[in-house]
Design a protein around this motif. Structure first.
Motif, PDB file in Angstrom:
ATOM      1  N   SER A  85      -9.194   6.669   9.956  1.00  0.00           N
ATOM      2  CA  SER A  85      -7.816   5.701   9.095  1.00  0.00           C
ATOM      3  C   SER A  85      -8.372   5.083   7.829  1.00  0.00           C
ATOM      4  O   SER A  85      -8.073   3.474   8.599  1.00  0.00           O
ATOM      5  CB  SER A  85      -7.144   5.873  10.280  1.00  0.00           C
ATOM      6  OG  SER A  85      -6.572   6.695  11.038  1.00  0.00           O
ATOM      7  N   ARG A 140      -7.907   1.387   5.790  1.00  0.00           N
ATOM      8  CA  ARG A 140      -6.664   0.222   5.750  1.00  0.00           C
ATOM      9  C   ARG A 140      -6.823   0.128   4.214  1.00  0.00           C
ATOM     10  O   ARG A 140      -6.961  -0.842   3.693  1.00  0.00           O
ATOM     11  CB  ARG A 140      -7.122  -0.459   6.751  1.00  0.00           C
ATOM     12  CG  ARG A 140      -6.006  -1.657   7.419  1.00  0.00           C
ATOM     13  CD  ARG A 140      -6.526  -2.527   7.323  1.00  0.00           C
ATOM     14  NE  ARG A 140      -5.606  -3.838   7.132  1.00  0.00           N
ATOM     15  CZ  ARG A 140      -5.837  -5.309   8.156  1.00  0.00           C
ATOM     16  NH1 ARG A 140      -7.071  -5.255   7.884  1.00  0.00           N
ATOM     17  NH2 ARG A 140      -4.970  -5.771   6.920  1.00  0.00           N
ATOM     18  N   HIS A 141      -4.912   0.802   3.824  1.00  0.00           N
ATOM     19  CA  HIS A 141      -5.345   0.662   2.388  1.00  0.00           C
ATOM     20  C   HIS A 141      -3.975  -0.768   2.106  1.00  0.00           C
ATOM     21  O   HIS A 141      -3.617  -0.730   3.103  1.00  0.00           O
ATOM     22  CB  HIS A 141      -4.291   1.617   2.045  1.00  0.00           C
ATOM     23  CG  HIS A 141      -3.752   1.809   0.663  1.00  0.00           C
ATOM     24  ND1 HIS A 141      -3.706   3.307   0.490  1.00  0.00           N
ATOM     25  CD2 HIS A 141      -4.076   1.217  -0.534  1.00  0.00           C
ATOM     26  CE1 HIS A 141      -2.652   2.649  -1.256  1.00  0.00           C
ATOM     27  NE2 HIS A 141      -3.464   1.875  -1.126  1.00  0.00           N
ATOM     28  N   PRO A 155       0.670  -1.340   0.245  1.00  0.00           N
ATOM     29  CA  PRO A 155       0.237   0.046   0.124  1.00  0.00           C
ATOM     30  C   PRO A 155       0.644   1.388  -0.255  1.00  0.00           C
ATOM     31  O   PRO A 155       2.387   1.255   0.562  1.00  0.00           O
ATOM     32  CB  PRO A 155      -0.527  -0.150   1.068  1.00  0.00           C
ATOM     33  CG  PRO A 155       0.075  -0.963   2.162  1.00  0.00           C
ATOM     34  CD  PRO A 155       0.748  -2.088   1.349  1.00  0.00           C
ATOM     35  N   ASP A 156       0.088   2.121  -0.549  1.00  0.00           N
ATOM     36  CA  ASP A 156       0.714   3.874  -0.600  1.00  0.00           C
ATOM     37  C   ASP A 156       0.815   4.162   0.432  1.00  0.00           C
ATOM     38  O   ASP A 156      -0.173   4.090   1.536  1.00  0.00           O
ATOM     39  CB  ASP A 156       0.397   4.763  -1.476  1.00  0.00           C
ATOM     40  CG  ASP A 156       0.061   4.233  -3.248  1.00  0.00           C
ATOM     41  OD1 ASP A 156       1.211   3.642  -2.919  1.00  0.00           O
ATOM     42  OD2 ASP A 156      -0.673   4.878  -3.651  1.00  0.00           O
ATOM     43  N   GLU A 157       1.643   5.018   1.072  1.00  0.00           N
ATOM     44  CA  GLU A 157       2.287   5.172   2.069  1.00  0.00           C
ATOM     45  C   GLU A 157       1.359   6.948   2.476  1.00  0.00           C
ATOM     46  O   GLU A 157       1.150   7.555   3.693  1.00  0.00           O
ATOM     47  CB  GLU A 157       3.475   5.529   2.955  1.00  0.00           C
ATOM     48  CG  GLU A 157       4.202   4.638   2.984  1.00  0.00           C
ATOM     49  CD  GLU A 157       3.534   2.846   4.199  1.00  0.00           C
ATOM     50  OE1 GLU A 157       3.107   3.902   5.306  1.00  0.00           O
ATOM     51  OE2 GLU A 157       3.017   2.184   4.584  1.00  0.00           O
ATOM     52  N   GLU A 158       1.140   7.528   1.343  1.00  0.00           N
ATOM     53  CA  GLU A 158       1.093   8.706   1.409  1.00  0.00           C
ATOM     54  C   GLU A 158      -0.905   8.809   0.888  1.00  0.00           C
ATOM     55  O   GLU A 158      -1.118   8.654  -0.151  1.00  0.00           O
ATOM     56  CB  GLU A 158       2.069   9.473  -0.024  1.00  0.00           C
ATOM     57  CG  GLU A 158       1.529  11.199   0.167  1.00  0.00           C
ATOM     58  CD  GLU A 158       2.129  11.475   1.113  1.00  0.00           C
ATOM     59  OE1 GLU A 158       1.961  12.653   1.796  1.00  0.00           O
ATOM     60  OE2 GLU A 158       3.211  11.133   1.653  1.00  0.00           O
ATOM     61  N   PRO A 159      -1.106   9.038   1.945  1.00  0.00           N
ATOM     62  CA  PRO A 159      -2.614   9.435   0.910  1.00  0.00           C
ATOM     63  C   PRO A 159      -2.776  10.485   0.387  1.00  0.00           C
ATOM     64  O   PRO A 159      -2.825  11.907   0.514  1.00  0.00           O
ATOM     65  CB  PRO A 159      -3.454  10.246   3.229  1.00  0.00           C
ATOM     66  CG  PRO A 159      -2.569  10.696   3.042  1.00  0.00           C
ATOM     67  CD  PRO A 159      -0.880   9.805   3.283  1.00  0.00           C
TER      68      PRO A 159
END
Length: 184
Positions: free
Chosen positions: A40, A42-43, A27-31
């Motif tokens: 929050s 959960r990507h 998953p990407d860390e950058e929203p």
């Protein structure tokens, strides 16, 4: 034991095979989007276009397209994996859904499946994943996808606050000569 992201990612062979079906569990860390009412999200992964798969608190799986479309695509993580395995072209089914017409989605699925006849890597990945995860057959993956997207109530917003649109697109397979011919 129910299939969860943790159970799946513990199986590196399945994770590798899912990559050939355009699902990546990094998953990407950058929203780059928000979901109304969810602090929050959960990507859990992404696809090759940079779009995101999100596991909601309800356990539904939400797809957030990098092109401004979003919607729930499966009622559970296991249903999501079943969708990806049985219909790896699920996003194209939505693209050629004629605005969310179930009969048109079924037509698109048949045409898209016909184009996979020569895709040995995709077909081998599907069989390997089914076997490794002991996935049961799904009765109606197209109907389940339609129901999930049609009932989707998640409101996804870009960082500027503008809402994303539905995953149903206006095209039909008649707009694509290759698919139109495959359906004939």
């Amino acid at each position: 034991m129910p299939l969860t992201p943790e159970v799946l990612t513990a199986n590196s062979g399945v994770v590798a095979r899912l990559r050939s079906l355009d699902v990546f569990f990094a998953p990407d860390e950058e929203p780059w989007f928000t979901i109304d009412g969810i602090e929050s999200p959960r990507h859990i992964g992404s696809d090759g276009s940079g779009s995101a798969f999100v596991l909601l608190p309800s356990q539904n799986v939400l797809y957030v397209s990098s092109e401004g479309r979003a919607g729930i695509i499966a009622e559970s993580f296991e249903a999501f994996i079943q969708l990806v395995v049985t219909r790896p072209y699920w996003l194209d089914i939505l693209k050629f859904s004629a605005g969310g017409d179930l009969a048109e989605m079924r037509r698109a699925a048949d045409a898209l499946e016909a184009t996979l006849d020569d895709e040995d890597e995709v077909n081998a990945a599907r069989e390997d994943i089914r076997g490794a995860l002991e996935l049961p057959e799904t009765d109606d993956p197209i109907g389940a996808l339609y129901e999930a997207v049609a009932a989707s109530d998640a409101i996804v917003r870009a960082t500027d606050g503008s809402p994303f649109t539905t995953l149903f697109n206006r095209f039909s397979i008649d707009n694509n000569p290759m698919l139109r011919n495959a359906a004939a």
